[in-house]
Design an enzyme around this catalytic site. Sequence first.
Site, PDB file in Angstrom:
ATOM      1  N   ARG A  42     -12.827  14.170   7.657  1.00 33.44           N
ATOM      2  CA  ARG A  42     -13.517  14.651   6.449  1.00 33.44           C
ATOM      3  C   ARG A  42     -14.980  14.949   6.759  1.00 33.44           C
ATOM      4  NH1 ARG A  42     -11.756   9.646   3.296  1.00 33.44           N
ATOM      5  NH2 ARG A  42      -9.540  10.012   2.969  1.00 33.44           N
ATOM      6  N   ASN A  81       0.887  -1.162   0.000  1.00 30.74           N
ATOM      7  CA  ASN A  81       0.000   0.000   0.000  1.00 30.74           C
ATOM      8  C   ASN A  81       0.932   1.221   0.000  1.00 30.74           C
ATOM      9  OD1 ASN A  81      -1.857   2.001   0.427  1.00 30.74           O
ATOM     10  ND2 ASN A  81      -2.866   1.002   2.161  1.00 30.74           N
ATOM     11  N   GLU A 135      -8.318  -6.081   4.286  1.00 31.33           N
ATOM     12  CA  GLU A 135      -8.048  -5.699   2.905  1.00 31.33           C
ATOM     13  C   GLU A 135      -6.808  -6.402   2.339  1.00 31.33           C
ATOM     14  OE1 GLU A 135      -8.834  -1.388   4.011  1.00 31.33           O
ATOM     15  OE2 GLU A 135      -9.277  -1.343   1.884  1.00 31.33           O
ATOM     16  N   ARG A 177      -2.345  -2.210  -3.649  1.00 27.80           N
ATOM     17  CA  ARG A 177      -3.596  -1.489  -3.461  1.00 27.80           C
ATOM     18  C   ARG A 177      -3.487  -0.220  -4.302  1.00 27.80           C
ATOM     19  NH1 ARG A 177      -5.733   2.177   1.379  1.00 27.80           N
ATOM     20  NH2 ARG A 177      -7.855   2.367   0.587  1.00 27.80           N
ATOM     21  N   HIS A 206     -13.069   2.190  -1.066  1.00 27.82           N
ATOM     22  CA  HIS A 206     -13.184   1.105  -0.078  1.00 27.82           C
ATOM     23  C   HIS A 206     -13.761  -0.171  -0.697  1.00 27.82           C
ATOM     24  CE1 HIS A 206     -13.615   4.074   3.566  1.00 27.82           C
ATOM     25  NE2 HIS A 206     -12.352   3.739   3.393  1.00 27.82           N
TER      26      HIS A 206
END
Length: 380
Positions: A218, A7, A365, A68, A157
């Site tokens: 956010r 990642n 993930e 990813r 996601h």
Amino acid sequence: MIVLVINSGSSSLKYQVRDTEAEPGTNPVLLEGIVERIGEGEVSDHAKALGVVAHHLGDQRIDAVGHRVVHGGERFSEPVRINNEVTRAIERLNPLAPLHNPANVLGIRAITEKWPELPQVAVFDTAFHRTMPPKAWRYAVPNELYTMHGIRRYGFHGTSHQYVAGRAAELLDRPVSELNAVIAHLGNGASATAIRGGQSVDTSMGFTPLEGLVMGTRSGDVDPGILLFLQREGFTAAEIDTMLNRNSGLKALAGRNDMREIVEAAYPEDGGKYDGDARLALDVAAYRLAKYIGGYHVAVGGAQALIFTAGIGENSDTFRALVVEQLGALGVKLDEAANRERSKQPRVISSVDSAIPVLVVPTDEERAIADAVVAVLATP
Ligand code: ADP
């Protein structure tokens, strides 16, 4: 197969080595780590960062690499084996994900240079949402914004939502292709996805990961008129970006973005000081999510399950309870003891008289990426 999952961010590189054939019960993570502050000091670039990873790997065998990749645009609806053309295609999507895709490409190129013989697979955060119908992904704005600039809803996601849908179907003992559900992935970033027939038919993040739920830092949904107002008041694009992406959400409302601290402040244990801002932050975030769940219940034609996942979804019984207590109109009810129970296993937390089951399904993930690598490399 032993898969190195990468990642790669602009200033950090996270990695895990996964054995996809690990026996259940054995530790599936052979090695993991993070190289931070890339670009400063000795670790001047992603190639140097990979040198640090290689050192940590020692003589650990690696069969393949899974990356990813944040944005797959309209082109990538599935994981793909990486070649030069694919790398360039990911690079062409840079304008859509200016912080993330360039870093992903740097990670891919660094591996290609260091271990040219290793097969590499790209797994896209957007890919699972490519099944959304146009009515869910079109914004009601002039057509050129879509045709000239690719402005539409993409969703993110996806790797997590897809993995969690699969695990939930197992728990409910039905094929995933027959699963209608709402999944709430609640980490620092948060999104809800409407799953119909095992596919994503709507999701709360949009053109960027800023749309939708209240997140750690956010804002999620705001009236776009606010941005115009701020612009007229003299705020620059960079300032508005920082404001909405880094200084909003729970952090803006509660003064912090760690859910554990917010819950403690909102519900202080014996004698602690009650913090009304923390309580309001929880209420705003839970109410927003409850509205999305109601909407997605309609979108999927009646959900058969509500599923919580990621850091907050898996661990915060308080936040789950705040959300579910607003779903009375849908007849959804928690079993309080089951909700409070701590476990790393997928589980049911609703009461027997709940209209639909509520599940907690831990996401993974890296596991999903490693499995995707195996699947892609097995297809000729
Ligand atoms: P990321 O999006 O960075 O992967 P995570 O999925 O790790 O995020 O989720 C991070 C969030 O999960 C933080 O808000 C953290 O406070 C919350 N969290 C983690 N453990 C707990 C816990 N035991 N109780 C409540 N919240 C938790």
